[in-house]
Design a protein around this motif. Structure first.
Motif, PDB file in Angstrom:
ATOM      1  N   CYS A  18       8.884 -34.198 -41.546  1.00 55.83           N
ATOM      2  CA  CYS A  18       8.883 -33.167 -42.581  1.00 55.83           C
ATOM      3  C   CYS A  18       7.600 -32.339 -42.556  1.00 55.83           C
ATOM      4  O   CYS A  18       7.561 -31.240 -43.087  1.00 55.83           O
ATOM      5  N   SER A  19       6.551 -32.877 -41.931  1.00 54.71           N
ATOM      6  CA  SER A  19       5.262 -32.192 -41.940  1.00 54.71           C
ATOM      7  C   SER A  19       4.405 -32.670 -40.778  1.00 54.71           C
ATOM      8  O   SER A  19       4.709 -33.677 -40.128  1.00 54.71           O
ATOM      9  N   ARG A  20       3.321 -31.965 -40.570  1.00 55.58           N
ATOM     10  CA  ARG A  20       2.357 -32.359 -39.537  1.00 55.58           C
ATOM     11  C   ARG A  20       1.764 -33.724 -39.882  1.00 55.58           C
ATOM     12  O   ARG A  20       1.499 -34.547 -39.013  1.00 55.58           O
ATOM     13  N   ARG A  21       1.557 -33.975 -41.174  1.00 61.43           N
ATOM     14  CA  ARG A  21       0.992 -35.248 -41.625  1.00 61.43           C
ATOM     15  C   ARG A  21       1.865 -36.418 -41.180  1.00 61.43           C
ATOM     16  O   ARG A  21       1.361 -37.403 -40.623  1.00 61.43           O
ATOM     17  N   CYS A  22       3.161 -36.345 -41.418  1.00 62.10           N
ATOM     18  CA  CYS A  22       4.063 -37.432 -41.032  1.00 62.10           C
ATOM     19  C   CYS A  22       4.139 -37.562 -39.506  1.00 62.10           C
ATOM     20  O   CYS A  22       4.200 -38.680 -38.985  1.00 62.10           O
ATOM     21  N   ALA A  23       4.099 -36.455 -38.795  1.00 59.39           N
ATOM     22  CA  ALA A  23       4.085 -36.504 -37.329  1.00 59.39           C
ATOM     23  C   ALA A  23       2.824 -37.216 -36.841  1.00 59.39           C
ATOM     24  O   ALA A  23       2.871 -38.032 -35.918  1.00 59.39           O
ATOM     25  N   ASP A  24       1.687 -36.933 -37.476  1.00 60.76           N
ATOM     26  CA  ASP A  24       0.432 -37.576 -37.104  1.00 60.76           C
ATOM     27  C   ASP A  24       0.435 -39.065 -37.436  1.00 60.76           C
ATOM     28  O   ASP A  24      -0.108 -39.882 -36.684  1.00 60.76           O
ATOM     29  N   ILE A  25       1.041 -39.439 -38.539  1.00 65.54           N
ATOM     30  CA  ILE A  25       1.156 -40.853 -38.905  1.00 65.54           C
ATOM     31  C   ILE A  25       1.960 -41.592 -37.838  1.00 65.54           C
ATOM     32  O   ILE A  25       1.582 -42.678 -37.397  1.00 65.54           O
ATOM     33  N   ASP A  26       3.054 -40.988 -37.411  1.00 63.01           N
ATOM     34  CA  ASP A  26       3.892 -41.590 -36.376  1.00 63.01           C
ATOM     35  C   ASP A  26       3.108 -41.727 -35.070  1.00 63.01           C
ATOM     36  O   ASP A  26       3.152 -42.781 -34.419  1.00 63.01           O
ATOM     37  N   LEU A  27       2.384 -40.690 -34.675  1.00 61.03           N
ATOM     38  CA  LEU A  27       1.587 -40.736 -33.453  1.00 61.03           C
ATOM     39  C   LEU A  27       0.536 -41.843 -33.542  1.00 61.03           C
ATOM     40  O   LEU A  27       0.332 -42.604 -32.587  1.00 61.03           O
ATOM     41  N   ALA A  28      -0.112 -41.981 -34.683  1.00 57.57           N
ATOM     42  CA  ALA A  28      -1.117 -43.033 -34.860  1.00 57.57           C
ATOM     43  C   ALA A  28      -0.509 -44.421 -34.703  1.00 57.57           C
ATOM     44  O   ALA A  28      -1.139 -45.321 -34.140  1.00 57.57           O
ATOM     45  N   LYS A  29       0.719 -44.594 -35.170  1.00 59.94           N
ATOM     46  CA  LYS A  29       1.389 -45.889 -35.014  1.00 59.94           C
ATOM     47  C   LYS A  29       1.629 -46.191 -33.538  1.00 59.94           C
ATOM     48  O   LYS A  29       1.457 -47.328 -33.099  1.00 59.94           O
ATOM     49  N   LEU A  31      -0.146 -44.975 -30.981  1.00 56.60           N
ATOM     50  CA  LEU A  31      -1.437 -45.167 -30.326  1.00 56.60           C
ATOM     51  C   LEU A  31      -2.099 -46.495 -30.693  1.00 56.60           C
ATOM     52  O   LEU A  31      -2.841 -47.068 -29.889  1.00 56.60           O
ATOM     53  N   SER A  32      -1.838 -46.992 -31.891  1.00 51.42           N
ATOM     54  CA  SER A  32      -2.436 -48.257 -32.320  1.00 51.42           C
ATOM     55  C   SER A  32      -1.653 -49.472 -31.820  1.00 51.42           C
ATOM     56  O   SER A  32      -2.111 -50.598 -31.944  1.00 51.42           O
ATOM     57  N   GLY A  33      -0.459 -49.244 -31.285  1.00 52.11           N
ATOM     58  CA  GLY A  33       0.355 -50.354 -30.811  1.00 52.11           C
ATOM     59  C   GLY A  33       1.296 -50.911 -31.857  1.00 52.11           C
ATOM     60  O   GLY A  33       1.919 -51.950 -31.644  1.00 52.11           O
ATOM     61  N   ALA A  34       1.407 -50.243 -32.994  1.00 49.13           N
ATOM     62  CA  ALA A  34       2.312 -50.716 -34.036  1.00 49.13           C
ATOM     63  C   ALA A  34       3.770 -50.645 -33.578  1.00 49.13           C
ATOM     64  O   ALA A  34       4.593 -51.457 -34.000  1.00 49.13           O
ATOM     65  N   TYR A  35       4.086 -49.677 -32.741  1.00 47.52           N
ATOM     66  CA  TYR A  35       5.419 -49.586 -32.143  1.00 47.52           C
ATOM     67  C   TYR A  35       5.315 -50.170 -30.743  1.00 47.52           C
ATOM     68  O   TYR A  35       4.426 -49.813 -29.976  1.00 47.52           O
TER      69      TYR A  35
END
Length: 60
Positions: A18-29, A31-35
């Protein structure tokens, strides 16, 4: 379609988010190995068991 992070209405500019913020949250997950993609490789399983043992030995 709803945003996979916050369930808000998606924005075509950031689809499927829905926003750049949510896209960035997904990318961080990612990059951190959460996915993670499951692996059947015996070496990966052995490494995961060793990591779990190290975590169990840590004082809480």
């Amino acid at each position: 379609m709803t945003c996979p992070i916050c369930a808000g209405e998606t924005d075509p500019r950031y689809r499927p988010f829905c926003s750049r913020r949510c896209a960035d949250i997904d990318l961080a997950k990612w990059l951190s190995g959460a996915y993670r993609v499951p692996s059947e490789d015996p070496e990966d399983l052995e490494e995961a068991l060793e990591e779990a043992e190290r975590e169990a030995r840590k004082p809480h």
